[in-house]
Design a protein around this motif. Structure first.
Motif, PDB file in Angstrom:
ATOM      1  N   ILE A 182      17.828 139.005  -0.099  1.00 37.52           N
ATOM      2  CA  ILE A 182      16.826 138.099  -0.400  1.00 37.52           C
ATOM      3  C   ILE A 182      16.838 136.609   0.315  1.00 37.52           C
ATOM      4  O   ILE A 182      18.035 136.461   0.776  1.00 37.52           O
ATOM      5  CB  ILE A 182      17.149 137.709  -2.079  1.00 37.52           C
ATOM      6  CG1 ILE A 182      16.615 138.725  -2.994  1.00 37.52           C
ATOM      7  CG2 ILE A 182      16.355 136.480  -2.257  1.00 37.52           C
ATOM      8  CD1 ILE A 182      17.165 138.344  -4.448  1.00 37.52           C
ATOM      9  N   VAL A 194      12.056 139.475  -1.228  1.00 34.77           N
ATOM     10  CA  VAL A 194      12.889 140.474  -0.568  1.00 34.77           C
ATOM     11  C   VAL A 194      12.862 140.319   0.971  1.00 34.77           C
ATOM     12  O   VAL A 194      11.623 140.518   1.314  1.00 34.77           O
ATOM     13  CB  VAL A 194      12.797 142.060  -1.033  1.00 34.77           C
ATOM     14  CG1 VAL A 194      13.371 143.075  -0.192  1.00 34.77           C
ATOM     15  CG2 VAL A 194      13.147 142.109  -2.546  1.00 34.77           C
ATOM     16  N   GLN A 229      17.413 135.295  -8.136  1.00 33.08           N
ATOM     17  CA  GLN A 229      17.729 136.779  -7.753  1.00 33.08           C
ATOM     18  C   GLN A 229      17.180 137.883  -8.673  1.00 33.08           C
ATOM     19  O   GLN A 229      16.373 138.749  -8.432  1.00 33.08           O
ATOM     20  CB  GLN A 229      19.407 136.986  -7.665  1.00 33.08           C
ATOM     21  CG  GLN A 229      19.617 138.338  -7.224  1.00 33.08           C
ATOM     22  CD  GLN A 229      21.142 138.493  -7.147  1.00 33.08           C
ATOM     23  OE1 GLN A 229      21.754 137.841  -6.561  1.00 33.08           O
ATOM     24  NE2 GLN A 229      21.702 139.673  -7.509  1.00 33.08           N
TER      25      GLN A 229
END
Length: 302
Positions: A182, A194, A229
């Motif tokens: 990431i 990503v 995340q």
């Protein structure tokens, strides 16, 4: 905020340089570098990067010196001793100010109740890790410098167990590991994405808890701690978090705050070494959403 490196600073580690110029601790600076808030000549760098003459450092996170104002507020303290406390942060609460026009953050409430925290850091007093504004759940706060440094070290070394509940779109019926780097979204620097080329390692362990309708309540254990995340990872496998307006999609009941909750923290006590495990209940907004979907499913014609 940006800095251009002079001759006398050439060869200095970037974390040392920024800690000196921003009046923040090196551990705080390291966290910001790890979260891709610091760029050298347009590229994210590591804390060990050594600056060179004419390097241009852009520091995106703190735009001005913040004057923290204590403010009385209700804090849901679920654990406390002389060294640490754990607060169950409510949804819609920002952890710490990003500008001088914010005085209703969790930090404002903490320094009202614990004035001594202001001596730890002028901007993030006692704050060891963060949760997004719309993410609720357990957040550990250090009450003294020694506890702060030891907890930061545990987070840095990935020794803290962090588990979240999330309600995601789609039916997810098997455990999976998401291992995708990431980094900043190259088209929109405010967002993460990503990014296998320029991103940093990011690992999430996802396990279904309850499948209902076209949604799934999942448990996500973070093995790394990149910005956004869980939200980025779940969106990347087409199971975005319900209510996520940045990485998600519309949901059945037009919920506009993400259903993401930090329900479990497990770490070593910074003084005693005792293993501390904190868990919180499933929030009411999760329960309400599940009930509404299940009720709707039950009244469908068979």
């Amino acid at each position: 905020m940006d800095y251009k490196i002079k001759v006398e600073n050439s060869g200095e580690r970037i974390d040392k340089y920024l800690a000196k110029n921003l009046e923040l601790s090196r551990s705080t600076i390291k966290k910001l570098i790890d979260e891709n808030e610091v760029f050298v000549n347009g590229q994210a760098v590591k804390s060990s990067y050594k600056v060179s003459i004419d390097d241009l450092i852009v520091f995106t996170y703190i735009e001005e010196k913040i004057n923290l104002v204590p403010k009385k507020m209700d804090l849901d303290i679920i654990y406390e001793d002389e060294d640490i406390l754990v607060v169950n942060k409510s949804k819609n609460t920002i952890v710490h100010p990003a500008s001088n026009d914010q005085d209703d953050t969790l930090v404002n409430g903490l320094i009202y109740k614990y004035p001594e925290l202001k001596t730890l850091d002028p901007i993030r007093p006692g704050i060891v890790h963060r949760l997004d504004k719309d993410t609720s759940g357990a957040l550990v706060v250090a009450k003294n410098k020694d506890a702060y440094e030891k907890l930061v070290d545990q987070f840095t070394k990935r020794q803290v167990i962090r588990k979240y509940y999330a309600i995601v779109h789609g039916r997810l019926e098997n455990k999976i590991e998401i291992n995708k780097k990431i980094g900043r979204n190259e088209k929109d620097r405010i967002k993460m994405a990503v990014n296998e080329k320029n991103g940093k390692e990011a690992i999430s362990l996802v396990a279904p808890v309850k499948v209902f309708g076209d949604y799934t309540l999942v448990e996500v254990e973070l093995k790394t701690g990149r910005t956004h995340q869980i939200r980025v990872h779940m969106a990347s496998i087409n199971h975005p978090v319900v209510g996520d307006l940045v990485y998600g999609r519309e949901n059945k009941f037009a919920i506009k705050t993400q259903l993401l909750h930090a329900y479990c923290l497990e770490f070593s006590h910074p003084k005693t070494g005792e293993q501390i495990k904190i868990t919180t209940d499933l929030p009411d907004d999760f329960k309400d959403f599940i009930k509404r979907i299940e009720d709707e499913e039950n009244i469908k014609p068979r």
